[in-house]
Design a protein around this motif. Structure first.
Motif, PDB file in Angstrom:
ATOM      1  N   ASN B  36       0.831  -1.185   0.000  1.00 32.59           N
ATOM      2  CA  ASN B  36       0.000   0.000   0.000  1.00 32.59           C
ATOM      3  C   ASN B  36       0.881   1.256   0.000  1.00 32.59           C
ATOM      4  O   ASN B  36       1.803   1.351   0.789  1.00 32.59           O
ATOM      5  CB  ASN B  36      -0.872  -0.048   1.265  1.00 32.59           C
ATOM      6  CG  ASN B  36      -2.080   0.851   1.142  1.00 32.59           C
ATOM      7  OD1 ASN B  36      -2.326   1.412   0.076  1.00 32.59           O
ATOM      8  ND2 ASN B  36      -2.821   0.982   2.217  1.00 32.59           N
ATOM      9  N   GLY B  37       0.608   2.190  -0.919  1.00 30.28           N
ATOM     10  CA  GLY B  37       1.347   3.441  -0.951  1.00 30.28           C
ATOM     11  C   GLY B  37       2.655   3.395  -1.718  1.00 30.28           C
ATOM     12  O   GLY B  37       3.392   4.374  -1.763  1.00 30.28           O
ATOM     13  N   ALA B  38       2.956   2.250  -2.368  1.00 32.99           N
ATOM     14  CA  ALA B  38       4.231   2.113  -3.075  1.00 32.99           C
ATOM     15  C   ALA B  38       4.270   2.928  -4.370  1.00 32.99           C
ATOM     16  O   ALA B  38       5.339   3.262  -4.869  1.00 32.99           O
ATOM     17  CB  ALA B  38       4.505   0.638  -3.385  1.00 32.99           C
ATOM     18  N   GLY B  39       3.088   3.216  -4.912  1.00 38.13           N
ATOM     19  CA  GLY B  39       3.045   3.981  -6.164  1.00 38.13           C
ATOM     20  C   GLY B  39       2.435   3.208  -7.321  1.00 38.13           C
ATOM     21  O   GLY B  39       2.603   3.584  -8.487  1.00 38.13           O
ATOM     22  N   LYS B  40       1.697   2.151  -7.016  1.00 37.35           N
ATOM     23  CA  LYS B  40       1.091   1.337  -8.077  1.00 37.35           C
ATOM     24  C   LYS B  40       0.017   2.136  -8.834  1.00 37.35           C
ATOM     25  O   LYS B  40       0.048   2.202 -10.068  1.00 37.35           O
ATOM     26  CB  LYS B  40       0.448   0.064  -7.484  1.00 37.35           C
ATOM     27  CG  LYS B  40       1.408  -0.804  -6.674  1.00 37.35           C
ATOM     28  CD  LYS B  40       0.759  -2.072  -6.177  1.00 37.35           C
ATOM     29  CE  LYS B  40      -0.403  -1.853  -5.201  1.00 37.35           C
ATOM     30  NZ  LYS B  40      -0.020  -1.160  -3.943  1.00 37.35           N
ATOM     31  N   SER B  41      -0.891   2.709  -8.097  1.00 45.26           N
ATOM     32  CA  SER B  41      -1.950   3.473  -8.762  1.00 45.26           C
ATOM     33  C   SER B  41      -1.357   4.659  -9.521  1.00 45.26           C
ATOM     34  O   SER B  41      -1.806   4.995 -10.619  1.00 45.26           O
ATOM     35  CB  SER B  41      -2.962   3.989  -7.738  1.00 45.26           C
ATOM     36  OG  SER B  41      -3.603   2.914  -7.107  1.00 45.26           O
ATOM     37  N   THR B  42      -0.338   5.268  -8.921  1.00 52.09           N
ATOM     38  CA  THR B  42       0.284   6.422  -9.573  1.00 52.09           C
ATOM     39  C   THR B  42       0.896   6.016 -10.915  1.00 52.09           C
ATOM     40  O   THR B  42       0.855   6.778 -11.878  1.00 52.09           O
ATOM     41  CB  THR B  42       1.344   7.040  -8.653  1.00 52.09           C
ATOM     42  OG1 THR B  42       0.724   7.341  -7.400  1.00 52.09           O
ATOM     43  CG2 THR B  42       1.919   8.310  -9.238  1.00 52.09           C
TER      44      THR B  42
HETATM   45  N1  LIG Z   1      -4.167  12.412  -5.667  1.00 49.82           N
HETATM   46  C1  LIG Z   1      -3.061  12.395  -4.891  1.00 49.82           C
HETATM   47  N2  LIG Z   1      -2.490  13.538  -4.487  1.00 49.82           N
HETATM   48  C2  LIG Z   1      -1.370  13.535  -3.732  1.00 49.82           C
HETATM   49  N3  LIG Z   1      -0.744  12.426  -3.325  1.00 49.82           N
HETATM   50  C3  LIG Z   1      -1.243  11.242  -3.683  1.00 49.82           C
HETATM   51  C4  LIG Z   1      -2.433  11.153  -4.489  1.00 49.82           C
HETATM   52  N4  LIG Z   1      -2.698   9.850  -4.699  1.00 49.82           N
HETATM   53  C5  LIG Z   1      -1.739   9.156  -4.062  1.00 49.82           C
HETATM   54  N5  LIG Z   1      -0.864   9.980  -3.443  1.00 49.82           N
HETATM   55  C6  LIG Z   1       0.308   9.585  -2.680  1.00 49.82           C
HETATM   56  O1  LIG Z   1       1.179   8.882  -3.537  1.00 49.82           O
HETATM   57  C7  LIG Z   1       1.762   7.782  -2.870  1.00 49.82           C
HETATM   58  C8  LIG Z   1       1.543   6.531  -3.669  1.00 49.82           C
HETATM   59  O2  LIG Z   1       0.155   6.308  -3.780  1.00 49.82           O
HETATM   60  P1  LIG Z   1      -0.478   5.227  -4.745  1.00 49.82           P
HETATM   61  O3  LIG Z   1       0.138   5.324  -6.082  1.00 49.82           O
HETATM   62  O4  LIG Z   1      -1.948   5.406  -4.672  1.00 49.82           O
HETATM   63  O5  LIG Z   1      -0.026   3.869  -4.054  1.00 49.82           O
HETATM   64  P2  LIG Z   1      -0.602   2.404  -4.207  1.00 49.82           P
HETATM   65  O6  LIG Z   1      -1.583   2.400  -5.330  1.00 49.82           O
HETATM   66  O7  LIG Z   1       0.613   1.582  -4.483  1.00 49.82           O
HETATM   67  O8  LIG Z   1      -1.233   2.046  -2.907  1.00 49.82           O
HETATM   68  C9  LIG Z   1       1.158   7.734  -1.484  1.00 49.82           C
HETATM   69  O9  LIG Z   1       2.071   8.291  -0.598  1.00 49.82           O
HETATM   70  C10 LIG Z   1      -0.053   8.600  -1.582  1.00 49.82           C
HETATM   71  O10 LIG Z   1      -0.294   9.269  -0.379  1.00 49.82           O
END
Ligand SMILES: Nc1ncnc2c1ncn2[C@@H]1O[C@H](COP(=O)(O)OP(=O)(O)O)[C@@H](O)[C@H]1O
Ligand SMILES: [Mg+2]
Lengths: 288, 232
Positions: B36-42
């Protein structure tokens, strides 16, 4: 008497419905309540006068020119103000709409004078008796025009995928862009359509009121109608407009004509205090 | 081939991906694993333009995709099923699905796909007239996948399709993912559940705080210390 009253009240209600639709469309699409919308209503009617008196074209051509010019105005408002302000705070955008309205109004006052102009009716204002009811062709024309517009909007939003895509973008921008909607184009369309609605409302209402730079105050009634309808529902806006027309007419007839114009403010305050979600339906859930 | 090279991306001023490399060849099922929070969704968001890319490049078949918008990505054949699903909750299941085919216009093929997807997701057929927000979590996930497939994307990006769902529903959804991958759709699957993802994937990447720390084919990943430690 009551039947007569209801028929007459439809005219005002139809115009309120149109203005309410403009408010709701803009609000759903862009999150902004357009405080200058009433001035766009006024400006639209003046565009007809300007085309008639300064360009010198006949009334019907002047109407066409006004409609086209107002579409351009809507596009310009979007491109010049709303695009640069898209990431600004809501307050900044609200103030921008207020400023746009004030600029339009004061420009009219400066160049067209502070006094009222006569404005032609679409059809004869002389009443005709039909089955015991006095019908005014000019008023029927107003109702007719509004009905045609409502039917057109209904078919577009309910029956075409393009129309649904606009509603989808209003509900969830990210979702809409993920299915291929160019969201910026949707906003442009909304500004153009709302500006067009304002001008139609202005042209319809100008002969009933008098056309002066301050005619846009009428928009508070469209706003009230929108609030009655919950401010996010297009059908709600229409019903709200018609209902407000009826309530106003009843107040004028049975209580006092002096109260007639106050009633919309009273309703506005009452709805906001007691039923902020509008008269219909529960609180709308915006997202899944 | 979808490729990310040295991608730095994030939101506003915040950098989340610090030079990420990843490739998804056509026809493959690739998984991106991480905590969780690794940057997958990003990573997925950067591909479609929902996260800003400040450095590096994202290309589809050698043509840049960097910092576009989701609608442009979809026009290039890349559809994202977002973690939040991003359905139109007030609209009917049927409208949501039809809107998925927006870019294809009206055609017999679209109507056929509509029917075909309802055969794939029979639960949706029962709920066609219901507003999407009244669906259960699993049904919403199915609708989100079906909506994306209505566009007939060449690439389907799936962001944690198992998130928050009961095991039975997860199995159902992964059966469908397997079926989709057999139908010529390339898949990039983001998961926290590595075991599950490695059952369908050919190849995988492990992401930790915005960087790829391990990659290999499914067997190598199952055997890797990094995956073993963190997820299995
Ligand atoms: N819309 C956003 N604005 C700012 N920070 C974000 C946003 N979405 C995610 N983050 C941050 O980016 C980091 C990676 O998030 P994310 O890519 O969602 O991780 P995962 O999908 O691997 O759980 C986290 O620290 C999260 O807090
Ligand atoms: Mg995530």
């Amino acid at each position: 008497m009551l039947a007569q009253l209801l028929v007459s009240s439809l005219t005002a209600g139809a115009v309120y419905a149109l203005i309410a639709l403009g408010f709701v469309l803009l609000h759903n699409g862009t999150g902004v309540v357009h405080f200058g919308y009433g001035d766009q209503v006024t400006f639209g009617a003046y565009l007809v006068l300007i085309a008639q008196n300064f360009v010198g074209v006949p009334f019907s051509a002047a109407i066409m020119m006004a409609l086209l010019a107002s579409m351009a105005l809507g596009a310009a408002i979007y491109a010049v103000f709303m695009v640069p302000l898209r990431n600004a705070s809501l307050l900044a955008r609200l103030i921008a709409t207020l400023a746009i309205g004030t600029a339009l109004r004061e420009w009219l006052r400066a160049f067209m004078g502070p006094n009222a102009w006569p404005f032609p009716f679409l059809l004869s204002p002389a009443p005709v008796e039909v089955g015991g009811l006095m019908l005014v062709p000019a008023n029927l024309a107003i109702i007719g025009v509004v009905l045609v517009i409502l039917a057109g909007l209904y078919l577009f939003f309910e029956k075409t995928l393009q129309g649904k895509a606009i509603l989808a973008a209003c509900e969830n921008r990210t979702g809409a862009s993920l299915i291929g909607v160019r969201v910026s184009r949707v906003f442009l369309v909304i500004w153009v359509v709302a500006s067009l609605l304002a001008t139609v409302a202005g042209i319809l209402v100008a002969p009933l009121l008098t056309l002066s730079p301050d005619m846009g105050l009428i928009a508070i009634k469209g706003f009230t109608a929108a609030v009655l309808g919950g401010f996010s529902s297009l059908p709600g806006a229409v019903v709200g407009g018609l209902l407000l027309g009826v309530l106003e007419a009843l107040t004028g007839a049975y209580i006092s004509t002096a109260l007639k114009d106050m009633i919309s403010y009273a309703i506005l305050i009452a709805v906001i205090l007691v039923r902020p979600q509008g008269l219909f339906g529960g609180l709308a859930l915006k997202k899944v | 081939m979808l490729s990310l090279r040295n991608v730095r991306a994030g939101y506003g001023g915040k950098e989340v991906l610090h030079g990420l490399n990843l490739a998804v060849p056509r026809g493959a099922v690739v998984t991106l694993l991480g905590a969780n929070g690794a940057g997958k969704s990003t990573t997925l968001n950067a591909i479609v333009g929902l996260a800003r890319c400040s450095d590096g490049s994202i290309e589809l078949d050698g043509v840049p995709l960097t910092n576009g918008t989701p609608d442009q990505a979809l026009r290039r054949g890349i559809a994202l099923v977002a973690e939040q699903r991003e359905l139109f909750g007030g609209m009917s299941v049927s409208d949501n699905l039809r809107l998925g085919g927006l870019l294809r216009g009206r055609s017999r093929a679209v109507a056929e796909d509509f029917e075909k997807l309802l055969d794939t997701f029979p639960r949706l057929r029962e709920r066609l007239a219901q507003p999407a927000r009244t669906l259960s979590g699993g049904e919403q996930q199915m609708l989100a996948i079906a909506r994306a497939l209505m566009a007939r994307p060449a690439y389907l990006l799936l962001d944690e399709p198992s998130l928050g769902l009961a095991p039975r529903i997860v199995d159902e959804i992964f059966d469908i993912i397997r079926r989709i991958s057999g139908e010529d759709t390339t898949i990039l699957l983001v998961e926290q559940n590595a075991m599950l993802a490695l059952e369908v994937a050919d190849y995988g990447y492990v992401i930790e705080t915005g960087e790829i720390t391990f990659e290999g084919d499914a067997d190598a990943l199952r055997g890797s210390a990094a995956v073993q430690e963190s997820y299995l």
